[in-house]
Design a protein around this motif. Structure first.
Motif, short mmCIF file in Angstrom:
data_model
loop_
_atom_site.label_atom_id
_atom_site.label_comp_id
_atom_site.label_asym_id
_atom_site.label_seq_id
_atom_site.Cartn_x
_atom_site.Cartn_y
_atom_site.Cartn_z
N MET A 97 0.85 -1.27 0.00
CA MET A 97 -0.13 0.11 0.19
C MET A 97 1.01 1.34 0.00
SD MET A 97 -2.90 -0.94 -0.16
CE MET A 97 -3.84 0.55 0.12
N MET A 98 1.82 1.22 0.58
CA MET A 98 2.80 2.18 0.78
C MET A 98 3.66 2.57 -0.68
SD MET A 98 6.71 2.34 2.75
CE MET A 98 7.30 1.33 1.58
N PHE A 99 3.75 1.59 -1.50
CA PHE A 99 4.22 1.75 -2.77
C PHE A 99 3.00 2.48 -3.77
CE2 PHE A 99 7.73 -1.49 -1.83
CZ PHE A 99 8.85 -0.44 -2.14
N VAL A 100 1.94 1.83 -3.63
CA VAL A 100 0.81 2.29 -4.32
C VAL A 100 0.76 3.87 -3.99
CG1 VAL A 100 -1.61 2.39 -4.58
CG2 VAL A 100 -0.31 0.17 -4.46
N LEU A 101 0.59 4.31 -2.91
CA LEU A 101 0.39 5.82 -2.42
C LEU A 101 1.75 6.54 -2.97
CD1 LEU A 101 -1.02 5.45 1.12
CD2 LEU A 101 -2.11 5.96 -0.87
N LEU A 102 2.92 5.98 -3.06
CA LEU A 102 4.09 6.71 -3.16
C LEU A 102 4.06 7.00 -4.58
CD1 LEU A 102 6.98 7.60 -2.97
CD2 LEU A 102 7.70 5.28 -3.21
N PHE A 103 3.73 5.98 -5.48
CA PHE A 103 3.99 6.25 -7.11
C PHE A 103 2.67 7.15 -7.35
CE2 PHE A 103 6.79 2.38 -6.88
CZ PHE A 103 7.77 3.10 -7.26
N ALA A 104 1.71 6.84 -6.94
CA ALA A 104 0.51 7.86 -7.24
C ALA A 104 0.79 9.14 -6.87
CB ALA A 104 -1.03 7.33 -6.58
N GLY A 105 1.50 9.39 -5.77
CA GLY A 105 1.98 10.70 -5.35
C GLY A 105 2.90 11.29 -6.15
N LEU A 106 3.83 10.42 -6.54
CA LEU A 106 4.99 10.86 -7.59
C LEU A 106 4.25 11.24 -8.97
CD1 LEU A 106 7.57 8.26 -7.14
CD2 LEU A 106 7.67 10.77 -6.35
N TYR A 107 3.37 10.93 -9.42
CA TYR A 107 2.68 11.01 -10.41
C TYR A 107 1.94 12.31 -10.53
CZ TYR A 107 -0.40 10.99 -14.73
OH TYR A 107 -1.23 11.52 -15.64
N VAL A 108 1.24 12.44 -9.56
CA VAL A 108 0.58 14.06 -9.22
C VAL A 108 1.49 14.94 -9.05
CG1 VAL A 108 -0.87 15.07 -7.73
CG2 VAL A 108 -1.56 12.97 -8.00
N VAL A 109 2.50 14.85 -8.34
CA VAL A 109 3.72 15.89 -8.33
C VAL A 109 4.34 16.10 -9.67
CG1 VAL A 109 5.71 16.56 -7.40
CG2 VAL A 109 3.98 15.51 -5.78
N GLY A 110 4.59 15.05 -10.26
CA GLY A 110 5.30 15.09 -11.65
C GLY A 110 4.63 15.53 -12.90
N ARG A 111 3.31 15.36 -12.79
CA ARG A 111 2.21 15.74 -13.83
C ARG A 111 2.48 17.14 -14.21
NH1 ARG A 111 -4.39 14.79 -13.10
NH2 ARG A 111 -3.49 16.33 -11.38
N ARG A 112 2.77 18.14 -13.19
CA ARG A 112 2.60 19.64 -13.65
C ARG A 112 3.96 19.78 -13.96
NH1 ARG A 112 0.47 21.69 -7.66
NH2 ARG A 112 -1.43 20.89 -7.53
N GLN A 113 5.01 18.96 -14.28
CA GLN A 113 6.31 19.37 -14.69
C GLN A 113 6.58 18.62 -16.10
OE1 GLN A 113 9.25 18.04 -11.78
NE2 GLN A 113 8.55 19.23 -10.15
N ARG A 114 5.51 17.80 -16.50
CA ARG A 114 5.80 17.11 -17.84
C ARG A 114 4.94 18.03 -18.93
NH1 ARG A 114 4.53 12.33 -14.79
NH2 ARG A 114 2.63 12.49 -15.54
N LYS A 115 5.28 17.68 -20.26
CA LYS A 115 4.57 18.07 -21.45
C LYS A 115 3.38 17.33 -21.42
CE LYS A 115 8.62 20.21 -23.35
NZ LYS A 115 9.67 20.31 -24.46
N PRO A 116 2.33 18.16 -22.01
CA PRO A 116 1.04 17.38 -22.27
C PRO A 116 1.46 16.03 -23.22
CG PRO A 116 0.56 19.43 -22.41
CD PRO A 116 2.03 19.48 -22.44
N SER A 117 0.87 15.05 -23.05
CA SER A 117 1.31 13.78 -24.09
C SER A 117 -0.17 13.19 -24.62
CB SER A 117 2.03 12.66 -23.67
OG SER A 117 1.30 12.20 -22.28
N LYS A 118 0.16 12.44 -25.67
CA LYS A 118 -1.02 12.11 -26.44
C LYS A 118 -2.09 11.33 -25.72
CE LYS A 118 0.02 10.32 -30.52
NZ LYS A 118 0.32 9.55 -31.61
N ILE A 119 -3.37 11.46 -25.65
CA ILE A 119 -4.27 10.85 -24.81
C ILE A 119 -4.78 9.74 -25.48
CG2 ILE A 119 -6.74 10.93 -24.18
CD1 ILE A 119 -4.77 13.23 -22.83
N LEU A 120 -4.66 8.51 -24.44
CA LEU A 120 -5.02 7.28 -25.09
C LEU A 120 -6.27 6.99 -25.49
CD1 LEU A 120 -3.19 5.47 -22.34
CD2 LEU A 120 -2.51 5.47 -24.76
N PRO A 121 -6.73 6.16 -26.31
CA PRO A 121 -7.89 5.87 -27.07
C PRO A 121 -8.78 5.34 -25.45
CG PRO A 121 -6.49 4.25 -27.69
CD PRO A 121 -5.60 5.33 -27.06
#
Length: 490
Positions: free
Chosen positions: A434-458
């Motif tokens: 559960m710690m890893f799930v929360l960790l990586f979910a948090g990393l995605y939320v934090v890193g999303r603002r720093q990444r360029k928009p990418s192609k949306i999946l179907p």
């Protein structure tokens, strides 16, 4: 070019899956399930086999429609968004890296019995380096090697069943070399079960054994990750899955049944392989050395197949922009993904030496959670995508009993995960997972603002064109372009 198009065969795919599945968790860990449930563990293996069948069927249906190298991570991203795909991919990769580092340690302990002058860290590092370098040979060569190693494990299980039949029926009595005079007049057959309580732990015993039973089945998801390495996934994947299920469930049930006809569950020890204990009881103590050799083979085979899956998973994450750009591979063999995964396993092996034992076991036990978590996500993704699609993804009949079998599978898997704290030592695995799930979910939320928009999946799966993509990592991109063109025409 012709050689590259050949790809993995049905047999090689099945052996790759069995190479991942049949490992130390069955040869050694099954004793934990037997102690918890007694003879009723057979029911647990049947239930586990049914769950595996539905999970593999769901994975097969999605894989045939879209044989992407990211497999279940790609489907999760399509069903629940980029954040879910990022989290599932990294949780799976991290959990498997930690689990395989512990497998390397287990193999080192066995090997040091034959080479006492070599240190455990050195042996572990050599094993990890070996399985990493062998994966660089490519899927076709690795498939042939894995077929051989998996065949040894399957032969060992089959040989145990044959020996058990001989002991039970008296065929060839006295022809087996005995050890230390053991075995004498030890009974074998139904009489062993006659005084045995069938449900020593009640329903709770079966529930308690399900976690270890599912661990002995874990690893079959590599079939999905290998889909992009086949020439004709629509024909090859379903056949490989059927062969895997028949061999796996058939051999497991035959071996466990034979085991209970040789030794009472009360004599099974969690410290020794139950198969060695059973044969030793009947005067075949020399099997301990043979079983150790099989165990080393089983662990190496599991690690080879796991690194194969780790490399493909990392390539899928890199292709979607979920890793630094330098980790992207443009070749059929994901060299960078394999090397990074091997380096991570070496780092995890070092952590095992530096961290206190309790802390490291806390992290390693998360590997079990990560696999069960992935299976829940596979079923949930299949349910959501199929509902969105309005029916099966291919012309062939989809998963039987949908959506009821989906609900039952998801509920059963969640119940197994929830039972982890009830088993000594597994509560930490649930917490770490559960710690890893929360960790990586948090990393995605934090890193999303720093990444360029990418192609949306179907938002729905559609069958891919019959032409196989030039490199397996681009299956999803081609499907995205196809759907974009459809929308423009609409």
């Amino acid at each position: 070019m012709e050689r590259e198009r050949k790809g993995l065969s049905v047999w090689q795919l099945a052996m790759l899956a069995l190479g991942t599945v049949v490992g130390g968790s069955f040869f050694l860990g099954s004793s934990v399930a037997i102690r918890a449930a007694g003879p009723s563990v057979l029911l647990a293996y049947v239930i586990g086999g049914i769950l595996v069948y539905f999970i593999l069927t769901a994975l097969s249906e999605m894989t045939v429609a879209n044989p992407a190298s990211g497999s279940f991570r790609t489907y999760t991203e399509q069903a629940f968004g980029r954040g879910a795909g990022f989290t599932v991919g990294w949780v799976y990769w991290t959990g498997l890296v930690l689990a395989m580092s512990s497998e390397a340690t287990a193999a080192s302990i066995l090997l040091r019995g034959w080479f006492p002058r070599l240190s455990l860290p050195l042996l572990g590092a050599v094993i990890i380096a070996l399985v990493t370098l062998l994966n660089l040979l490519g899927a076709e060569r690795l498939g042939k090697l894995e077929s051989g190693l998996a065949a040894i494990k399957l032969f060992a299980i089959a040989a145990f069943v044959v020996l058990a039949i001989c002991l039970i029926t008296g065929i060839g009595a006295g022809s087996f070399p005995a050890a230390g005079g053991q075995g004498g007049g030890t009974a074998a057959g139904y009489s062993v079960l006659r005084g045995e309580p069938w449900l020593p732990g009640g329903i709770g015993g079966i529930a308690g054994s399900m976690l270890m039973v599912m661990f002995t089945y874990a690893g079959f998801e590599v079939l999905g990750l290998a889909a992009s390495e086949t020439r004709d996934p629509a024909a090859t994947i379903p056949k490989a899955i059927r062969l895997t299920i028949v061999l796996l469930i058939g051999l497991y049930l035959a071996a466990i049944t034979a085991l209970f006809l040789l030794i009472p569950s009360s004599l099974v020890s969690e410290e020794i392989s139950p198969f060695v204990s059973a044969l030793t009881l009947h005067g075949l103590g020399w099997t301990g050395t043979v079983m150790n050799m099989v165990l080393v083979t089983a662990i190496l085979s599991t690690m080879l197949a796991s690194v194969f899956g780790l490399g493909r998973m990392l390539r899928s994450l890199a292709d979607e922009g979920h890793t630094p750009a330098w980790m992207r591979d443009r070749t059929d063999i994901p060299y960078r993904g394999i090397l990074v995964s091997g380096g991570a396993m070496l780092a995890a092996l070092g952590l095992g030496l530096l961290l206190p034992q309790g802390v490291y076991l806390f992290l390693v036990s998360s590997g079990g959670f990560s696999l069960l978590f992935v299976y829940v996500v596979i079923m949930a993704s299949h349910y959501r995508l199929r509902k969105r699609h309005g029916g099966p993804f291919t012309r062939q009949h989809g998963m039987r009993g949908f959506p009821y079998t989906s609900w039952l599978s998801i509920g059963g898997l969640i119940a197994i995960i929830a039972s982890m704290p009830l088993i000594p030592g597994q509560g930490g695995g649930l917490a770490a997972g559960m710690m890893f799930v929360l960790l990586f979910a948090g990393l995605y939320v934090v890193g999303r603002r720093q990444r360029k928009p990418s192609k949306i999946l179907p938002k729905a799966l559609r069958p891919l064109p019959a032409v196989r993509p030039a490199a397996p990592g681009y299956a999803q991109a081609e499907m995205s372009e196809e759907l974009t063109e459809d929308k423009k025409r609409e």
